[in-house]
Design a protein around this motif. Structure first.
Motif, PDB file in Angstrom:
ATOM      1  N   LEU A 375       0.809  -1.212   0.000  1.00  0.00           N
ATOM      2  CA  LEU A 375       0.000   0.000   0.000  1.00  0.00           C
ATOM      3  C   LEU A 375       0.847   1.269   0.000  1.00  0.00           C
ATOM      4  N   GLU A 376       0.506   2.170  -0.906  1.00  0.00           N
ATOM      5  CA  GLU A 376       1.061   3.521  -0.934  1.00  0.00           C
ATOM      6  C   GLU A 376       0.040   4.392  -1.649  1.00  0.00           C
ATOM      7  N   THR A 377      -0.406   5.455  -1.013  1.00  0.00           N
ATOM      8  CA  THR A 377      -1.482   6.255  -1.600  1.00  0.00           C
ATOM      9  C   THR A 377      -1.044   7.699  -1.821  1.00  0.00           C
ATOM     10  N   ARG A 378      -1.671   8.316  -2.805  1.00  0.00           N
ATOM     11  CA  ARG A 378      -1.503   9.749  -3.025  1.00  0.00           C
ATOM     12  C   ARG A 378      -2.857  10.296  -3.484  1.00  0.00           C
ATOM     13  N   ALA A 379      -3.363  11.257  -2.749  1.00  0.00           N
ATOM     14  CA  ALA A 379      -4.628  11.897  -3.100  1.00  0.00           C
ATOM     15  C   ALA A 379      -4.354  13.298  -3.623  1.00  0.00           C
ATOM     16  N   ARG A 380      -4.884  13.609  -4.802  1.00  0.00           N
ATOM     17  CA  ARG A 380      -4.731  14.926  -5.402  1.00  0.00           C
ATOM     18  C   ARG A 380      -6.054  15.317  -6.056  1.00  0.00           C
ATOM     19  N   THR A 381      -6.243  16.614  -6.210  1.00  0.00           N
ATOM     20  CA  THR A 381      -7.396  17.108  -6.953  1.00  0.00           C
ATOM     21  C   THR A 381      -6.892  17.732  -8.244  1.00  0.00           C
ATOM     22  N   VAL A 382      -7.350  17.208  -9.367  1.00  0.00           N
ATOM     23  CA  VAL A 382      -6.917  17.661 -10.685  1.00  0.00           C
ATOM     24  C   VAL A 382      -8.147  18.146 -11.445  1.00  0.00           C
ATOM     25  N   ASP A 383      -8.197  19.455 -11.721  1.00  0.00           N
ATOM     26  CA  ASP A 383      -9.337  20.048 -12.433  1.00  0.00           C
ATOM     27  C   ASP A 383     -10.658  19.703 -11.756  1.00  0.00           C
ATOM     28  N   GLY A 384     -10.658  19.766 -10.442  1.00  0.00           N
ATOM     29  CA  GLY A 384     -11.879  19.554  -9.683  1.00  0.00           C
ATOM     30  C   GLY A 384     -12.225  18.099  -9.437  1.00  0.00           C
ATOM     31  N   ARG A 385     -11.410  17.184  -9.938  1.00  0.00           N
ATOM     32  CA  ARG A 385     -11.679  15.759  -9.756  1.00  0.00           C
ATOM     33  C   ARG A 385     -10.652  15.139  -8.822  1.00  0.00           C
ATOM     34  N   VAL A 386     -11.125  14.397  -7.849  1.00  0.00           N
ATOM     35  CA  VAL A 386     -10.218  13.743  -6.910  1.00  0.00           C
ATOM     36  C   VAL A 386      -9.543  12.560  -7.598  1.00  0.00           C
ATOM     37  N   ARG A 387      -8.237  12.513  -7.460  1.00  0.00           N
ATOM     38  CA  ARG A 387      -7.467  11.393  -7.984  1.00  0.00           C
ATOM     39  C   ARG A 387      -6.821  10.686  -6.803  1.00  0.00           C
ATOM     40  N   LEU A 388      -7.278   9.492  -6.510  1.00  0.00           N
ATOM     41  CA  LEU A 388      -6.728   8.686  -5.424  1.00  0.00           C
ATOM     42  C   LEU A 388      -5.931   7.551  -6.043  1.00  0.00           C
ATOM     43  N   ALA A 389      -4.630   7.612  -5.892  1.00  0.00           N
ATOM     44  CA  ALA A 389      -3.751   6.655  -6.568  1.00  0.00           C
ATOM     45  C   ALA A 389      -3.054   5.744  -5.576  1.00  0.00           C
ATOM     46  N   VAL A 390      -2.865   4.503  -5.985  1.00  0.00           N
ATOM     47  CA  VAL A 390      -1.957   3.572  -5.318  1.00  0.00           C
ATOM     48  C   VAL A 390      -0.694   3.545  -6.153  1.00  0.00           C
ATOM     49  N   ASP A 392       3.333   2.566  -7.314  1.00  0.00           N
ATOM     50  CA  ASP A 392       4.165   1.388  -7.518  1.00  0.00           C
ATOM     51  C   ASP A 392       5.359   1.307  -6.593  1.00  0.00           C
ATOM     52  N   ILE A 393       5.860   2.445  -6.141  1.00  0.00           N
ATOM     53  CA  ILE A 393       7.187   2.463  -5.531  1.00  0.00           C
ATOM     54  C   ILE A 393       7.261   1.769  -4.176  1.00  0.00           C
ATOM     55  N   ALA A 394       6.104   1.559  -3.535  1.00  0.00           N
ATOM     56  CA  ALA A 394       6.135   0.757  -2.316  1.00  0.00           C
ATOM     57  C   ALA A 394       6.599  -0.661  -2.634  1.00  0.00           C
ATOM     58  N   GLY A 395       6.228  -1.167  -3.812  1.00  0.00           N
ATOM     59  CA  GLY A 395       6.686  -2.492  -4.216  1.00  0.00           C
ATOM     60  C   GLY A 395       8.165  -2.516  -4.516  1.00  0.00           C
ATOM     61  N   ALA A 396       8.657  -1.478  -5.225  1.00  0.00           N
ATOM     62  CA  ALA A 396      10.072  -1.443  -5.590  1.00  0.00           C
ATOM     63  C   ALA A 396      10.955  -1.418  -4.350  1.00  0.00           C
ATOM     64  N   PHE A 397      10.677  -0.484  -3.434  1.00  0.00           N
ATOM     65  CA  PHE A 397      11.474  -0.398  -2.210  1.00  0.00           C
ATOM     66  C   PHE A 397      11.148  -1.540  -1.255  1.00  0.00           C
ATOM     67  N   GLY A 398       9.887  -1.969  -1.274  1.00  0.00           N
ATOM     68  CA  GLY A 398       9.487  -3.053  -0.389  1.00  0.00           C
ATOM     69  C   GLY A 398      10.232  -4.338  -0.688  1.00  0.00           C
ATOM     70  N   LEU A 399      10.416  -4.656  -1.964  1.00  0.00           N
ATOM     71  CA  LEU A 399      11.152  -5.865  -2.308  1.00  0.00           C
ATOM     72  C   LEU A 399      12.595  -5.785  -1.827  1.00  0.00           C
TER      73      LEU A 399
END
Length: 419
Positions: A375-390, A392-399
């Protein structure tokens, strides 16, 4: 339907002391296999390019700094392969390396020798120094484990271009960040991160850019001692610019005005200083990395996690979950411990390990884009729309961290160099 409720439920954890029992080792190896499978089959696409941010609401992948994300995922896959021997992991890492080196500018382009490492997002096609250098450890590691020099050769050519062309006159150890891909022109008085600064200060357009310890790997690959000497001189300037707190607040993505602390940037610098210590055995570098280790220990929450929205005074927005920082801090603490600093970080290491083992999407998750991911999340608002992303980099560093913890629990040296 994507079960976003998972994000809340996984946060309620109880720290467990890591013990080198067969069941604990098996638990870590299972996690490595599941996260590695996600990285090999999802994070590295069919072309070899690494994926970055998965938009939960739209159900689609968003591109972001593919060169460093691809290189770091390749490095994580190599570490997973070293533990499991799973050929799919090494094959995916090699596919990633093939894509990375295929993007090199060719003569007579002004950037010939450098890869076309577009930053993406708000920066568009602009190239950022660390978009290249942060990905190179995976390329050098790939050449070492496969015996194929093409990956390290390409990373060396990119490094040579960067070091020969981006140094800031009168400021030893600082390198300009932004490069225009069509002309090769450097941004020396403006910054996309500080659009209102006119002109921008030197610390807004340049930084140490020692992330990825590129010159160190160039020295090891080429046998040219001058790159080692240059790396050590560079590392000394990085120590000189470190705050007493163990951070480098003068440089973005830290923000000295607001007090915002980027959860990985300072660890990048400290990791490079550990490489300088491994090369020189000068305690100056170990002491500086120790300061950063202590700073990150202060910021780790009681469950082992870190927040993207983190402030110098330790306050944060807990919902901004950063599994990559949990893993990367664990890597730093494990390496410090194996360099003989004592047991100061034992509890932090155990909390990082427990957090990463617990905060993963199930291997049979109904959305295959998430199955096995950390799990790694980033929440941003782009042009009035919420973008909730998971991300990849938690996997890269996690491994990387899980493989290192697996070796550590068996009494192996986590600082050992790849062949």
């Amino acid at each position: 339907m994507i079960r976003i409720a998972l994000i809340a439920s996984v946060l309620v954890l109880t720290p467990v002391q890591a013990v080198a029992t067969p069941s604990r080792l098996a638990e870590i190896e299972t996690a490595i296999r599941e996260v590695g499978t996600h990285a090999a089959r999802v994070l590295i696409d069919d072309t070899g390019k690494g994926r970055a941010d998965y938009d939960l609401l739209a159900g689609e992948w968003l591109e972001y700094e593919p060169h460093w994300h691809t290189g770091q995922t390749a490095l994580g896959l190599i570490e997973a392969w070293r533990v499991t021997g799973e050929p799919e992991f090494l094959a995916a890492a090699r596919r990633a390396g093939d894509w990375w080196i295929s993007t090199e500018f060719q003569s007579p382009h002004p950037l010939a020798g450098l890869v076309n490492a577009a930053h993406g997002d708000r920066l568009g096609r602009l190239i950022n120094f660390t978009t290249v250098s942060d990905g190179t450890p995976g390329l050098f590691a790939l050449s070492r484990v496969t015996g194929d020099p093409r990956y390290a050769d390409a990373a060396t050519r990119s490094g040579r271009w960067l070091f020969e062309n981006t140094a800031v006159p009168g400021h030893p150890g600082l390198y300009y960040n932004i490069i225009e891909p069509d002309t090769g022109r450097l941004w020396t008085d403006r910054s996309p991160h500080h659009p209102d600064a006119n002109p921008a200060s030197v610390t807004q357009v340049a930084r140490p850019n020692i992330e990825g310890y590129l010159a160190r790997d160039m020295c090891r690959h080429t046998g040219d001692r001058r790159w080692c000497d240059r790396f050590l001189a560079h590392a000394r300037t990085v120590v000189e610019r470190q705050d007493d707190s163990g951070l480098w607040m003068a440089f973005e993505p830290n923000d000295p005005d607001t007090g915002r602390v980027h959860p990985r940037f300072n660890i990048w610098n400290a990791e490079a200083l550990l490489e300088a210590y491994a090369l020189s055995r000068d305690p100056l570098f170990l002491d500086a990395a120790m300061k950063t280790g202590r700073a990150m220990a202060r910021y780790q929450d009681r469950w082992g996690g870190f927040s993207y929205d983190l402030n110098r005074d330790g306050t944060s927005r807990p919902g901004s979950i950063t599994g990559s920082a949990t893993a990367f801090a664990g890597i730093l603490w494990l390496r410090l411990r194996d360099y003989g600093v004592g047991d100061e970080f034992d509890g932090n290491i155990d909390r990082s390990l427990t957090w990463l083992l617990a905060n993963r999407f199930a291997a049979d998750h109904p959305d295959p884009n998430l199955a096995g991911a950390i799990l790694e999340t980033r929440a941003r608002t782009v042009d009035g729309r919420v973008r909730l992303a998971v991300r990849d980099i938690a996997g890269a560093f996690g491994l990387r961290f899980l493989a290192m913890a697996w070796r550590d629990l068996q009494g192996q040296d986590v600082n050992e160099t790849l062949p």
